[in-house]
Design a protein around this motif. Sequence first.
Motif, short mmCIF file in Angstrom:
data_model
loop_
_atom_site.label_atom_id
_atom_site.label_comp_id
_atom_site.label_asym_id
_atom_site.label_seq_id
_atom_site.Cartn_x
_atom_site.Cartn_y
_atom_site.Cartn_z
N ASP A 7 0.85 -1.19 0.00
CA ASP A 7 0.00 0.00 0.00
C ASP A 7 0.89 1.24 0.00
O ASP A 7 1.93 1.27 0.65
CB ASP A 7 -0.90 0.01 1.23
CG ASP A 7 -1.87 -1.17 1.25
OD1 ASP A 7 -1.92 -1.91 0.24
OD2 ASP A 7 -2.55 -1.36 2.26
N GLU A 9 0.88 5.71 0.02
CA GLU A 9 0.12 6.94 0.23
C GLU A 9 0.74 8.05 -0.62
O GLU A 9 1.95 8.26 -0.59
CB GLU A 9 0.15 7.33 1.70
CG GLU A 9 -0.70 8.55 2.00
CD GLU A 9 -0.76 8.85 3.48
OE1 GLU A 9 -1.53 8.16 4.18
OE2 GLU A 9 -0.03 9.76 3.91
N SER A 35 -7.40 -0.95 -5.50
CA SER A 35 -8.39 0.09 -5.24
C SER A 35 -7.63 1.23 -4.58
O SER A 35 -6.43 1.13 -4.33
CB SER A 35 -9.51 -0.42 -4.34
OG SER A 35 -8.99 -0.81 -3.09
N ASN A 37 -8.17 4.57 -1.54
CA ASN A 37 -8.94 5.37 -0.59
C ASN A 37 -8.50 6.81 -0.78
O ASN A 37 -7.35 7.07 -1.12
CB ASN A 37 -8.66 4.93 0.84
CG ASN A 37 -9.00 3.47 1.05
OD1 ASN A 37 -10.01 2.98 0.59
ND2 ASN A 37 -8.12 2.76 1.74
N TYR A 38 -9.40 7.75 -0.53
CA TYR A 38 -9.03 9.15 -0.70
C TYR A 38 -9.63 10.01 0.41
O TYR A 38 -10.67 9.71 0.96
CB TYR A 38 -9.45 9.68 -2.07
CG TYR A 38 -10.94 9.58 -2.33
CD1 TYR A 38 -11.82 10.55 -1.87
CD2 TYR A 38 -11.46 8.50 -3.04
CE1 TYR A 38 -13.19 10.45 -2.11
CE2 TYR A 38 -12.82 8.39 -3.28
CZ TYR A 38 -13.67 9.37 -2.81
OH TYR A 38 -15.03 9.26 -3.04
N VAL A 39 -8.92 11.10 0.69
CA VAL A 39 -9.41 12.16 1.56
C VAL A 39 -9.16 13.45 0.80
O VAL A 39 -8.03 13.77 0.45
CB VAL A 39 -8.65 12.20 2.91
CG1 VAL A 39 -9.14 13.37 3.76
CG2 VAL A 39 -8.80 10.88 3.65
N THR A 66 -14.41 11.92 1.89
CA THR A 66 -13.60 10.74 2.14
C THR A 66 -14.31 9.58 1.48
O THR A 66 -15.54 9.49 1.55
CB THR A 66 -13.48 10.48 3.66
OG1 THR A 66 -12.87 11.62 4.27
CG2 THR A 66 -12.65 9.25 3.95
N GLY A 67 -13.55 8.69 0.85
CA GLY A 67 -14.21 7.55 0.21
C GLY A 67 -13.22 6.55 -0.33
O GLY A 67 -12.02 6.61 -0.07
N SER A 68 -13.76 5.61 -1.11
CA SER A 68 -12.96 4.54 -1.70
C SER A 68 -13.42 4.31 -3.13
O SER A 68 -14.59 4.51 -3.46
CB SER A 68 -13.14 3.23 -0.93
OG SER A 68 -12.70 3.38 0.39
N SER A 69 -12.50 3.86 -3.96
CA SER A 69 -12.84 3.50 -5.33
C SER A 69 -13.32 2.05 -5.37
O SER A 69 -13.14 1.29 -4.42
CB SER A 69 -11.62 3.63 -6.23
OG SER A 69 -10.71 2.57 -5.98
N VAL A 99 -4.23 10.14 -1.27
CA VAL A 99 -4.70 8.90 -1.89
C VAL A 99 -3.84 7.76 -1.37
O VAL A 99 -2.62 7.84 -1.38
CB VAL A 99 -4.58 8.98 -3.43
CG1 VAL A 99 -4.96 7.66 -4.07
CG2 VAL A 99 -5.42 10.12 -3.98
N THR A 100 -4.50 6.70 -0.91
CA THR A 100 -3.79 5.50 -0.49
C THR A 100 -4.16 4.38 -1.44
O THR A 100 -5.33 3.99 -1.53
CB THR A 100 -4.17 5.10 0.95
OG1 THR A 100 -3.92 6.21 1.81
CG2 THR A 100 -3.36 3.90 1.41
#
Length: 108
Positions: A7, A9, A35, A37-39, A66-69, A99-100
């Motif tokens: 992973d 960032e 996938s 994750n984002y902030v 904040t969310g995820s793809s 973005v992670t």
Amino acid sequence: KWIIADDAELTSDIYHQSNATATVRLVALKNVTFSFNYVVSSESRYDRFSASAPNYSPEDISGEKTGSSADISLSEGEELVLMYSKDGSVNNGQDKVVVTLVLGDVNG
């Protein structure tokens, strides 16, 4: 070149800059599924984070989110493009996106 083995960032670096864009293009060296994750912390409706790749509907995110793809699959040589753009007016929030990337299957 960068090799992402776990992973990773990524953080935009255009804090309080007007009319600026931060872009990263990640090219698959092997077939891969992942996938992210984002902030996002930015001026709503004017500063935008977007992500695009083949066979993936582009994300277009603005404001405090904040969310995820969904899962994204890239074949060798295909790329994911992450972009954060700021307009020339005011600065709101932290003016950045984090973005992670979360790696899944790697084949090849």
